[in-house]
Enzyme design. Structure first.
Site, short mmCIF file in Angstrom:
data_model
loop_
_atom_site.label_atom_id
_atom_site.label_comp_id
_atom_site.label_asym_id
_atom_site.label_seq_id
_atom_site.Cartn_x
_atom_site.Cartn_y
_atom_site.Cartn_z
N ASP A 52 -10.63 3.03 -3.36
CA ASP A 52 -11.46 1.86 -3.00
C ASP A 52 -12.89 2.07 -3.49
O ASP A 52 -13.43 3.18 -3.38
CB ASP A 52 -11.48 1.68 -1.48
CG ASP A 52 -10.07 1.52 -0.91
OD1 ASP A 52 -9.10 1.53 -1.69
OD2 ASP A 52 -9.96 1.38 0.32
N ASP A 104 0.84 -1.20 0.00
CA ASP A 104 0.00 0.00 0.00
C ASP A 104 0.88 1.26 0.00
O ASP A 104 2.11 1.18 0.09
CB ASP A 104 -0.93 -0.05 1.22
CG ASP A 104 -2.33 0.47 0.89
OD1 ASP A 104 -2.43 1.37 0.05
OD2 ASP A 104 -3.30 -0.01 1.49
C1 GLA Z 1 -6.08 1.27 1.17
C2 GLA Z 1 -6.29 0.25 0.08
C3 GLA Z 1 -7.33 -0.77 0.51
C4 GLA Z 1 -6.93 -1.43 1.81
C5 GLA Z 1 -6.73 -0.34 2.85
C6 GLA Z 1 -6.19 -0.84 4.15
O1 GLA Z 1 -7.17 2.09 1.29
O2 GLA Z 1 -6.69 0.88 -1.09
O3 GLA Z 1 -7.51 -1.74 -0.50
O4 GLA Z 1 -5.76 -2.16 1.64
O5 GLA Z 1 -5.80 0.63 2.39
O6 GLA Z 1 -6.10 0.22 5.04
#
Ligand code: GLA
Length: 575
Positions: free
Chosen positions: A269, A204
């Site tokens: 997301d 990430d």
């Molecule tokens: C980000 C990613 C998600 C997830 C979260 C975890 O937002 O895009 O897919 O992994 O972090 O905090």
């Protein structure tokens, strides 16, 4: 043991701003008499050889990595994830029939680690959340859960951040945790993940973003750390980059750090986690959000040879989408060749959702051996879209007729838009299996508001134009035709573009036992790194890419290798 089994020189120049290193020195080929005569003839004639040929002619398609299929803990469990949840989900992947359909990864996302390290910098894991699962195991050892997952015939994924802190500094549930990132520990952490036995790592970008790091530089370093871990342990971690498309990863992520396959997120997301019994349990995924992620994930020029755009884990089966919308979601991810990582709670899937997730005719489209992404080939009226994904079988296309308007509409697909010759092709509805009939030119059907029809079309390919590499004299000389790519580019001049995106077949040789890499620049702009799988000593092999060529016949394509040696590029053919 060598530090890497893949060439590391890619990584050295992988910085976002650096691009391809040009070599300005003149080549000094030692040509034997026969070669010299040939070279002069080629230089005088321009294109070495070209002409129409049937698209199906030529050597066998080289094996490229398919988009990963699996499950991630994030969307349904957020940072409540623990050993028990992961075991339940892994068992459900088997009992739901998903494993049989091809899903294999059980991916542990944020929340498994709270940012603590021992004096030697090793990650320390909560022994209560990750206990011993079998006699002789130590609590707090992540290899316990990996053994469990492997015991079911599945693969295991893990998660970290490229920065010092991870996304747990902005928690969705519960308290904030800092230092849950790998910055300063790349070699140590990725080696640890491989030693624990993990098969996949998502990296990430919360920390990297906060520190204003350059993702192309950091992810290249991580790619090298993953290769090094593989060289030491013999265990490969599949590389999943997650910087949400903020820094156009499609323009630098293919091949970053010498990774032979990878996926990169192209957007944020689709939905924040929906964890039953916790805060925000009433959140809903939205169809509009899913469509927006699909749109942002379309970069067909970067999706090739085992590298895939990642529009996020699927929200299919989570609260918010109707059954028809779930089917559209699955169709869109499949036609996009997206990673199929399910975010729903696998232990509570409805029969309808299970059926959608395991529909083999649709999964086959996603997993197609050519590894290409769909292109929007027509939009006859706003919101009426025709998407086409060229498949490995000659003349085969997966086609999506997508109605994004608020009313039922008729949508017509023209064979010419699919680069197929006029002649009634075989048309099958991908979901129902029904055989459909079109005309010599097209097929039309009505599509409900906000719905889609997915078709499998098998016809006759339009002819392709073939080009050989050109020999150029002078300071910007190119690689000798038929030679292995080293410092000088293999140049293909006067290549004809076909529409916005041109499909290109590359015939090449790689006698090595691992992938070789070459950087492709089109009209001296942009670049994408292509992985060339081994072809054996007898070669050649063939693979497909798609590129943004200008219309007309004035395109210049240059393949180069900072690494010595690259593949030998024999010919390219465009369609
Ligand atoms: C980000 C990613 C998600 C997830 C979260 C975890 O937002 O895009 O897919 O992994 O972090 O905090």
């Amino acid at each position: 043991m060598s530090s890497s089994i893949y060439p590391t020189c890619w990584a050295a120049s992988d910085g976002k701003a650096s691009g391809m290193r040009e070599n300005k020195t003149s080549p000094r080929w030692e040509l034997k008499a026969r070669g010299l005569v040939l070279a002069i003839a080629l230089a005088l004639s321009g294109v070495v050889f070209s002409g129409d040929l049937p698209a199906q002619a030529g050597p066998a398609l080289a094996p490229v990595a398919r988009p990963p299929m699996g499950w991630s803990s994030w969307n349904s469990f957020s940072n409540t994830v623990d050993s028990q949840i992961v075991m339940d989900q892994a068992r459900a992947m088997v009992s739901s029939g998903m494993q049989k359909a091809g899903y294999e990864y059980i991916n542990i996302d944020e929340g498994w680690w709270l940012g603590t390290r021992d004096v030697e910098g090793n990650i320390v894991v909560d022994p209560k959340a990750w206990p011993a699962l079998s006699p002789g195991e130590q609590p707090g050892d992540m290899s316990n859960i990996v053994r469990f997952i492997h015991g079911l015939g599945l693969k295991a994924g893990i998660y970290t951040d490229a920065g010092e802190n991870g996304c747990s500094m902005y928690p969705d549930l519960g308290p904030k945790y800092f230092h849950a990132g790998s910055e300063g520990h790349y070699e140590q952490d990725f080696l640890q993940f491989a030693k624990w036995g993990f098969d996949y790592v998502k990296v990430d970008w919360c920390g990297g973003d906060k520190e204003n790091l350059d993702p192309a530089v950091q992810y290249a370093e991580i790619g090298r750390a993953i290769n090094r871990a593989e060289a030491i342990t013999g265990h490969r971690l599949f590389f999943s980059l997650c910087e949400w498309g903020k820094n156009s990863p499609w323009s630098w992520a293919p091949g970053v750090g010498g990774a032979p396959a990878a996926i990169w997120r192209t957007s944020g997301d689709i939905v924040a986690p929906i964890v039953a019994g916790h805060e925000h349990a009433d959140r809903k995924a939205s169809f509009a959000g899913m469509l927006s992620n699909f749109d942002q994930g379309i970069h067909p020029e970067a999706e090739h040879t085992g590298y895939y755009n990642d529009p996020d884990m699927m929200v299919l089966g989570m609260p918010g989408l109707t059954e028809a919308q779930n089917r559209v979601h699955m169709s869109l991810w499949a036609i996009s060749g997206a990673p199929l990582i399910v975010g729903a709670d696998l232990a509570h899937l409805s029969p309808a959702v299970r059926e959608i997730l395991t529909k083999s005719s649709v999964l086959t489209v996603d997993q197609d051996a050519a590894g290409l992404q769909a292109v929007k080939v027509a939009e006859p009226a706003t919101g009426l879209q025709i998407w086409s994904k060229p498949l490995a079988e000659p003349g085969a296309r997966a086609v999506l007729l997508l109605n994004r308007t608020g009313s039922e509409q008729s949508i017509r697909v023209q064979w010419a838009d699919l680069q197929l010759q006029s002649a009634a092709p075989r048309i099958t509805d991908a979901w129902s299996g029904e055989q459909l009939s079109g005309t010599d030119d097209s097929y039309a059907t009505t599509v409900a508001a906000g719905d889609a029809r997915m078709l499998l079309v098998v016809g006759t390919e339009a002819p392709m134009q073939r080009y050989g590499p050109q020999l150029v004299h002078g300071a910007s000389a190119g690689t000798q035709p038929g030679a292995v790519l080293r410092q000088h580019p293999a140049r293909f001049e006067n290549v004809e573009g076909r529409g916005e995106i041109t499909r290109i077949q590359i015939v090449y040789r790689n006698p090595d036992h691992v992938a070789r890499f070459a950087r492709l620049r089109v009209n001296e702009q942009g670049a994408t790194v292509i992985a060339f799988p081994p072809t054996g000593k007898s070669g050649p092999g063939m693979l497909w890419i798609q590129a943004k060529l200008g219309s007309g016949s004035k395109n210049l394509l240059e393949f180069s290798s900072d690494c010595s040696p690259g593949p030998q590029i024999d010919t390219i053919s465009v369609q």
